[in-house]
Design a protein around this motif. Sequence first.
Motif, PDB file in Angstrom:
ATOM      1  N   GLY A  98       0.811  -1.154   0.057  1.00 36.38           N
ATOM      2  CA  GLY A  98       0.047  -0.066  -0.064  1.00 36.38           C
ATOM      3  C   GLY A  98       0.686   1.290   0.201  1.00 36.38           C
ATOM      4  N   TYR A  99       2.127   1.091  -0.099  1.00 42.80           N
ATOM      5  CA  TYR A  99       3.038   2.478   0.021  1.00 42.80           C
ATOM      6  C   TYR A  99       3.864   2.449  -1.145  1.00 42.80           C
ATOM      7  CZ  TYR A  99       0.981   2.455   4.528  1.00 42.80           C
ATOM      8  OH  TYR A  99       0.159   2.319   5.787  1.00 42.80           O
ATOM      9  N   ALA A 127       9.561  -4.468   0.634  1.00 46.97           N
ATOM     10  CA  ALA A 127       9.638  -3.247  -0.152  1.00 46.97           C
ATOM     11  C   ALA A 127      11.038  -3.505  -1.132  1.00 46.97           C
ATOM     12  CB  ALA A 127      10.161  -2.276   0.883  1.00 46.97           C
ATOM     13  N   ASP A 128      12.033  -4.154  -0.735  1.00 48.94           N
ATOM     14  CA  ASP A 128      13.264  -4.386  -1.728  1.00 48.94           C
ATOM     15  C   ASP A 128      12.739  -5.029  -2.721  1.00 48.94           C
ATOM     16  OD1 ASP A 128      16.023  -3.591  -2.251  1.00 48.94           O
ATOM     17  OD2 ASP A 128      16.280  -5.940  -1.707  1.00 48.94           O
ATOM     18  N   ALA A 129      12.087  -6.215  -2.406  1.00 46.97           N
ATOM     19  CA  ALA A 129      11.904  -7.055  -3.659  1.00 46.97           C
ATOM     20  C   ALA A 129      10.655  -6.329  -4.666  1.00 46.97           C
ATOM     21  CB  ALA A 129      11.121  -8.235  -3.195  1.00 46.97           C
ATOM     22  N   ALA A 130       9.888  -5.438  -4.219  1.00 44.07           N
ATOM     23  CA  ALA A 130       9.159  -4.890  -5.060  1.00 44.07           C
ATOM     24  C   ALA A 130       9.648  -3.461  -5.730  1.00 44.07           C
ATOM     25  CB  ALA A 130       7.848  -4.467  -4.213  1.00 44.07           C
ATOM     26  N   GLY A 131      10.909  -3.092  -5.151  1.00 42.19           N
ATOM     27  CA  GLY A 131      11.355  -2.042  -5.903  1.00 42.19           C
ATOM     28  C   GLY A 131      10.991  -0.686  -5.248  1.00 42.19           C
ATOM     29  N   LYS A 132      10.333  -0.731  -3.959  1.00 41.48           N
ATOM     30  CA  LYS A 132       9.850   0.369  -3.513  1.00 41.48           C
ATOM     31  C   LYS A 132      11.126   1.243  -2.757  1.00 41.48           C
ATOM     32  CE  LYS A 132       5.640  -1.528  -2.981  1.00 41.48           C
ATOM     33  NZ  LYS A 132       4.185  -0.817  -3.434  1.00 41.48           N
ATOM     34  N   ILE A 133      10.807   2.578  -2.742  1.00 39.01           N
ATOM     35  CA  ILE A 133      11.871   3.600  -2.344  1.00 39.01           C
ATOM     36  C   ILE A 133      12.007   3.029  -0.713  1.00 39.01           C
ATOM     37  CG2 ILE A 133      12.434   5.828  -1.980  1.00 39.01           C
ATOM     38  CD1 ILE A 133      10.776   6.432  -4.324  1.00 39.01           C
ATOM     39  N   ILE A 134      13.135   2.959  -0.294  1.00 42.21           N
ATOM     40  CA  ILE A 134      13.638   2.592   1.102  1.00 42.21           C
ATOM     41  C   ILE A 134      14.508   3.907   1.447  1.00 42.21           C
ATOM     42  CG2 ILE A 134      14.629   1.041   2.863  1.00 42.21           C
ATOM     43  CD1 ILE A 134      13.678  -1.223   1.062  1.00 42.21           C
ATOM     44  N   ALA A 135      14.185   4.703   2.359  1.00 40.01           N
ATOM     45  CA  ALA A 135      15.130   5.539   2.926  1.00 40.01           C
ATOM     46  C   ALA A 135      15.210   5.899   4.162  1.00 40.01           C
ATOM     47  CB  ALA A 135      14.470   7.014   2.232  1.00 40.01           C
ATOM     48  N   SER A 136      16.425   6.323   4.829  1.00 43.97           N
ATOM     49  CA  SER A 136      16.757   6.216   6.076  1.00 43.97           C
ATOM     50  C   SER A 136      17.691   7.185   6.231  1.00 43.97           C
ATOM     51  CB  SER A 136      17.328   4.888   6.772  1.00 43.97           C
ATOM     52  OG  SER A 136      18.405   4.377   6.072  1.00 43.97           O
ATOM     53  N   VAL A 137      17.907   7.738   7.537  1.00 41.26           N
ATOM     54  CA  VAL A 137      18.820   9.006   7.972  1.00 41.26           C
ATOM     55  C   VAL A 137      19.462   8.814   9.204  1.00 41.26           C
ATOM     56  CG1 VAL A 137      16.898  10.414   8.674  1.00 41.26           C
ATOM     57  CG2 VAL A 137      18.961  11.509   7.936  1.00 41.26           C
ATOM     58  N   CYS A 138      20.556   9.061   9.496  1.00 39.04           N
ATOM     59  CA  CYS A 138      21.406   9.110  10.805  1.00 39.04           C
ATOM     60  C   CYS A 138      21.539   7.604  11.508  1.00 39.04           C
ATOM     61  CB  CYS A 138      20.831   9.997  11.796  1.00 39.04           C
ATOM     62  SG  CYS A 138      21.989  10.498  12.683  1.00 39.04           S
ATOM     63  N   HIS A 139      20.733   7.529  12.353  1.00 37.04           N
ATOM     64  CA  HIS A 139      20.746   6.073  12.997  1.00 37.04           C
ATOM     65  C   HIS A 139      19.346   5.155  12.446  1.00 37.04           C
ATOM     66  CE1 HIS A 139      23.226   8.067  16.204  1.00 37.04           C
ATOM     67  NE2 HIS A 139      23.708   6.954  16.083  1.00 37.04           N
ATOM     68  N   GLY A 140      18.752   5.844  11.365  1.00 44.53           N
ATOM     69  CA  GLY A 140      17.688   5.049  10.958  1.00 44.53           C
ATOM     70  C   GLY A 140      18.031   3.812  10.117  1.00 44.53           C
ATOM     71  N   PRO A 141      19.339   3.894   9.373  1.00 44.37           N
ATOM     72  CA  PRO A 141      19.954   2.645   8.736  1.00 44.37           C
ATOM     73  C   PRO A 141      20.046   1.327   9.574  1.00 44.37           C
ATOM     74  CG  PRO A 141      20.980   4.463   7.880  1.00 44.37           C
ATOM     75  CD  PRO A 141      20.167   5.121   8.970  1.00 44.37           C
ATOM     76  N   VAL A 203      23.903  12.507   1.273  1.00 49.61           N
ATOM     77  CA  VAL A 203      22.828  11.583   0.916  1.00 49.61           C
ATOM     78  C   VAL A 203      23.456  10.600  -0.198  1.00 49.61           C
ATOM     79  CG1 VAL A 203      20.770  11.140  -0.257  1.00 49.61           C
ATOM     80  CG2 VAL A 203      20.961  13.121   1.418  1.00 49.61           C
ATOM     81  N   VAL A 204      23.254   9.200   0.007  1.00 58.36           N
ATOM     82  CA  VAL A 204      23.670   8.365  -0.734  1.00 58.36           C
ATOM     83  C   VAL A 204      22.520   7.762  -1.240  1.00 58.36           C
ATOM     84  CG1 VAL A 204      25.172   6.397  -1.310  1.00 58.36           C
ATOM     85  CG2 VAL A 204      25.878   8.096   0.400  1.00 58.36           C
ATOM     86  N   ARG A 205      22.393   7.381  -2.763  1.00 55.41           N
ATOM     87  CA  ARG A 205      21.387   7.029  -3.386  1.00 55.41           C
ATOM     88  C   ARG A 205      21.913   5.825  -4.206  1.00 55.41           C
ATOM     89  NH1 ARG A 205      16.410   8.860  -7.454  1.00 55.41           N
ATOM     90  NH2 ARG A 205      15.685   6.733  -7.977  1.00 55.41           N
ATOM     91  N   ASP A 206      21.244   4.587  -3.924  1.00 52.17           N
ATOM     92  CA  ASP A 206      21.847   3.330  -4.627  1.00 52.17           C
ATOM     93  C   ASP A 206      20.648   2.880  -5.178  1.00 52.17           C
ATOM     94  OD1 ASP A 206      22.642   0.912  -5.839  1.00 52.17           O
ATOM     95  OD2 ASP A 206      23.843   0.479  -4.049  1.00 52.17           O
ATOM     96  N   GLY A 207      20.079   3.075  -6.274  1.00 45.94           N
ATOM     97  CA  GLY A 207      18.810   2.641  -7.053  1.00 45.94           C
ATOM     98  C   GLY A 207      17.658   2.970  -6.045  1.00 45.94           C
ATOM     99  N   HIS A 208      16.823   2.172  -5.642  1.00 48.42           N
ATOM    100  CA  HIS A 208      15.677   2.678  -4.589  1.00 48.42           C
ATOM    101  C   HIS A 208      16.287   2.740  -3.307  1.00 48.42           C
ATOM    102  CE1 HIS A 208      15.340  -1.846  -5.084  1.00 48.42           C
ATOM    103  NE2 HIS A 208      15.031  -1.624  -3.785  1.00 48.42           N
ATOM    104  N   LEU A 209      17.232   2.649  -2.843  1.00 48.00           N
ATOM    105  CA  LEU A 209      17.827   2.812  -1.408  1.00 48.00           C
ATOM    106  C   LEU A 209      18.487   4.384  -1.250  1.00 48.00           C
ATOM    107  CD1 LEU A 209      18.451   1.305   0.994  1.00 48.00           C
ATOM    108  CD2 LEU A 209      20.718   0.576   0.286  1.00 48.00           C
ATOM    109  N   ILE A 210      17.818   4.817  -0.495  1.00 50.41           N
ATOM    110  CA  ILE A 210      18.479   6.279  -0.149  1.00 50.41           C
ATOM    111  C   ILE A 210      18.759   6.450   1.433  1.00 50.41           C
ATOM    112  CG2 ILE A 210      17.857   8.626   0.000  1.00 50.41           C
ATOM    113  CD1 ILE A 210      15.777   7.971  -2.329  1.00 50.41           C
ATOM    114  N   SER A 211      19.823   7.001   1.698  1.00 51.88           N
ATOM    115  CA  SER A 211      20.293   7.188   3.120  1.00 51.88           C
ATOM    116  C   SER A 211      20.870   8.177   3.104  1.00 51.88           C
ATOM    117  CB  SER A 211      21.294   5.990   3.459  1.00 51.88           C
ATOM    118  OG  SER A 211      22.348   5.832   2.740  1.00 51.88           O
ATOM    119  N   GLY A 212      20.932   8.973   4.576  1.00 49.89           N
ATOM    120  CA  GLY A 212      21.331  10.176   4.987  1.00 49.89           C
ATOM    121  C   GLY A 212      22.160  10.178   5.930  1.00 49.89           C
TER     122      GLY A 212
END
Length: 230
Positions: A98-99, A127-141, A203-212
Amino acid sequence: MSNILIVLSGADHWTLADGTKHPSGYWAEEFVVPHEKFTQAGHTVEVATPAGRRPTPDPLSFTPDVAGPDAAHYSEYVDSLSEMLGFPLKLADVDVAGYDAVVIPGGHGPMEDLADDRAMGRLLAAADAAGKIIASVCHGPAALLSATDSNGRWLFADRRLTCLTDEEETEFGTAAKAPWLLESRLRERGAQFEGGPVWAPNVVRDGHLISGQNPASSGAMADAVLTALG
């Protein structure tokens, strides 16, 4: 418009190496800035936590000396969402279908609960298998550590990402008592880690994986998510 799920830690403390509990939770800026950007852009945002617990903001994240001149705004914004935050979705009940994006703010809370939360791992794997955007920041990863395949292999091994660096954790004064350091743990698990200058946006983006990297990266991480959503 898109549907975005923000996953917050449900912890109100971080257990240190000596077993003592340090008051913590999620870092307000890392939640407020993305939430504000997403909603202003017209997207629908929902919040989930482990067991649907009301998330606790780290008290330091409302302190101007630590969180900067916008600390009062962060406090007021969190207060304005008090009703929603009082009844978050239960992480185990969330269907990622749903997201369009899953976003994970930091604070030391994710190291306490999300790093080994099975529901978090299942959601991220889907989410990863479906190619959804996965984003996190600081200690979120730290939440990414929860995702493994049937053979126990970490799903994000060999992926480019960043987080609060060990150097920043040391400067913040929490590294000496930490049970483990996030940058080091991600490297050990096989991440292609890309740290930037301390406390500067990165910020680093690797495909649908985004991290700050740090709190200052919250806005740039959110902007990267908006760009990815198109």
